[in-house]
Design a protein around this motif. Sequence first.
Motif, PDB file in Angstrom:
ATOM      1  N   TYR A  56      15.617  -5.996   7.084  1.00 32.77           N
ATOM      2  CA  TYR A  56      14.983  -5.515   5.827  1.00 32.77           C
ATOM      3  C   TYR A  56      14.479  -4.160   6.311  1.00 32.77           C
ATOM      4  O   TYR A  56      13.841  -4.082   7.435  1.00 32.77           O
ATOM      5  N   VAL A  57      14.201  -3.379   5.221  1.00 31.38           N
ATOM      6  CA  VAL A  57      13.357  -2.077   5.677  1.00 31.38           C
ATOM      7  C   VAL A  57      12.569  -1.609   4.494  1.00 31.38           C
ATOM      8  O   VAL A  57      12.501  -2.223   3.594  1.00 31.38           O
ATOM      9  N   ILE A  58      11.690  -0.801   5.089  1.00 25.61           N
ATOM     10  CA  ILE A  58      10.313  -0.607   4.030  1.00 25.61           C
ATOM     11  C   ILE A  58      10.651   0.988   3.959  1.00 25.61           C
ATOM     12  O   ILE A  58      10.714   1.845   4.559  1.00 25.61           O
ATOM     13  N   ASP A  59      10.620   1.362   2.365  1.00 26.40           N
ATOM     14  CA  ASP A  59      10.453   2.670   2.139  1.00 26.40           C
ATOM     15  C   ASP A  59       9.217   3.097   2.033  1.00 26.40           C
ATOM     16  O   ASP A  59       8.378   2.925   1.646  1.00 26.40           O
ATOM     17  N   ALA A  60       9.033   4.170   3.241  1.00 29.51           N
ATOM     18  CA  ALA A  60       7.772   4.684   3.528  1.00 29.51           C
ATOM     19  C   ALA A  60       7.045   5.426   2.452  1.00 29.51           C
ATOM     20  O   ALA A  60       5.760   5.538   2.420  1.00 29.51           O
ATOM     21  N   ASP A  61       8.000   5.935   1.682  1.00 30.30           N
ATOM     22  CA  ASP A  61       7.319   6.873   0.340  1.00 30.30           C
ATOM     23  C   ASP A  61       6.826   5.888  -0.505  1.00 30.30           C
ATOM     24  O   ASP A  61       5.878   6.386  -1.336  1.00 30.30           O
ATOM     25  N   SER A 101       0.626   0.249   2.048  1.00 29.69           N
ATOM     26  CA  SER A 101       0.155  -0.188   3.275  1.00 29.69           C
ATOM     27  C   SER A 101      -0.648  -1.241   2.688  1.00 29.69           C
ATOM     28  O   SER A 101      -1.736  -1.402   3.648  1.00 29.69           O
ATOM     29  N   CYS A 102      -0.387  -2.192   2.005  1.00 29.47           N
ATOM     30  CA  CYS A 102      -1.214  -3.244   1.366  1.00 29.47           C
ATOM     31  C   CYS A 102      -1.363  -4.263   2.437  1.00 29.47           C
ATOM     32  O   CYS A 102      -2.339  -5.262   2.594  1.00 29.47           O
ATOM     33  N   MET A 138      -1.043   4.344   6.736  1.00 29.55           N
ATOM     34  CA  MET A 138       0.123   4.481   7.020  1.00 29.55           C
ATOM     35  C   MET A 138       1.083   3.303   6.579  1.00 29.55           C
ATOM     36  O   MET A 138       0.909   2.413   6.250  1.00 29.55           O
ATOM     37  N   ALA A 139       2.501   3.778   6.390  1.00 33.21           N
ATOM     38  CA  ALA A 139       3.166   2.619   5.845  1.00 33.21           C
ATOM     39  C   ALA A 139       3.642   1.839   7.100  1.00 33.21           C
ATOM     40  O   ALA A 139       3.433   1.956   8.146  1.00 33.21           O
ATOM     41  N   TYR A 140       4.108   0.641   6.453  1.00 36.78           N
ATOM     42  CA  TYR A 140       4.508  -0.282   7.572  1.00 36.78           C
ATOM     43  C   TYR A 140       5.991  -0.065   7.703  1.00 36.78           C
ATOM     44  O   TYR A 140       6.793   0.347   6.831  1.00 36.78           O
ATOM     45  N   VAL A 141       6.415  -0.867   8.880  1.00 37.36           N
ATOM     46  CA  VAL A 141       7.849  -0.754   9.355  1.00 37.36           C
ATOM     47  C   VAL A 141       7.982  -2.235   9.770  1.00 37.36           C
ATOM     48  O   VAL A 141       7.170  -3.014   9.972  1.00 37.36           O
ATOM     49  N   ILE A 142       9.555  -2.451   9.716  1.00 40.38           N
ATOM     50  CA  ILE A 142       9.869  -3.958   9.900  1.00 40.38           C
ATOM     51  C   ILE A 142      10.741  -3.594  11.454  1.00 40.38           C
ATOM     52  O   ILE A 142      11.521  -2.950  11.580  1.00 40.38           O
ATOM     53  N   SER A 143      10.236  -4.359  12.289  1.00 41.87           N
ATOM     54  CA  SER A 143      10.820  -4.373  13.622  1.00 41.87           C
ATOM     55  C   SER A 143      12.207  -5.116  13.808  1.00 41.87           C
ATOM     56  O   SER A 143      12.586  -5.821  12.659  1.00 41.87           O
ATOM     57  N   ASP A 144      12.726  -5.158  14.960  1.00 39.78           N
ATOM     58  CA  ASP A 144      14.045  -5.738  15.013  1.00 39.78           C
ATOM     59  C   ASP A 144      13.877  -7.407  15.171  1.00 39.78           C
ATOM     60  O   ASP A 144      14.934  -8.008  15.202  1.00 39.78           O
ATOM     61  N   GLU A 145      12.695  -7.613  15.186  1.00 41.33           N
ATOM     62  CA  GLU A 145      12.364  -9.188  15.112  1.00 41.33           C
ATOM     63  C   GLU A 145      12.720  -9.861  13.801  1.00 41.33           C
ATOM     64  O   GLU A 145      13.023 -11.030  13.642  1.00 41.33           O
ATOM     65  N   ALA A 149       7.460  -9.670  11.685  1.00 43.31           N
ATOM     66  CA  ALA A 149       8.256  -8.393  12.060  1.00 43.31           C
ATOM     67  C   ALA A 149       7.449  -7.069  11.269  1.00 43.31           C
ATOM     68  O   ALA A 149       7.565  -6.104  12.101  1.00 43.31           O
ATOM     69  N   PRO A 150       6.879  -7.131  10.119  1.00 40.45           N
ATOM     70  CA  PRO A 150       6.284  -5.980   9.669  1.00 40.45           C
ATOM     71  C   PRO A 150       4.989  -5.644  10.307  1.00 40.45           C
ATOM     72  O   PRO A 150       4.253  -6.528  10.734  1.00 40.45           O
ATOM     73  N   SER A 151       4.821  -4.358  10.617  1.00 40.10           N
ATOM     74  CA  SER A 151       3.469  -3.807  11.205  1.00 40.10           C
ATOM     75  C   SER A 151       3.275  -2.268  10.807  1.00 40.10           C
ATOM     76  O   SER A 151       4.346  -1.817  10.414  1.00 40.10           O
ATOM     77  N   GLU A 152       2.023  -1.932  10.945  1.00 43.44           N
ATOM     78  CA  GLU A 152       1.787  -0.508  10.551  1.00 43.44           C
ATOM     79  C   GLU A 152       2.477   0.467  11.822  1.00 43.44           C
ATOM     80  O   GLU A 152       2.433   0.213  12.664  1.00 43.44           O
ATOM     81  N   GLU A 153       3.019   1.601  11.189  1.00 41.35           N
ATOM     82  CA  GLU A 153       3.460   2.377  12.060  1.00 41.35           C
ATOM     83  C   GLU A 153       2.325   3.351  12.771  1.00 41.35           C
ATOM     84  O   GLU A 153       1.284   3.463  12.397  1.00 41.35           O
TER      85      GLU A 153
END
Length: 56
Positions: free
Chosen positions: A31-36, A40-41, A1-8, A52-56
């Motif tokens: 910052y934002v991550i393009d899931a497409d 997921s490295c 799964m893609a990573y996402v960046i939290s509000d932290e 802030a980044p974590s797996e969805e």
Amino acid sequence: MAYVISDECIACGACADECPVSAISEGDGKYVIDADTCISCGACAGTCPVGAPSEE
């Protein structure tokens, strides 16, 4: 799964510099991550000073 960046996110850009596929860009206040594009490295999570980044 893609990573996402939290509000932290403190918008330092460290994660974008580490992303091997350039999936991370500056968004509105964080910052934002393009899931497409994300492969997921985990490079972003390993370099973020606030975790802030974590797996969805």
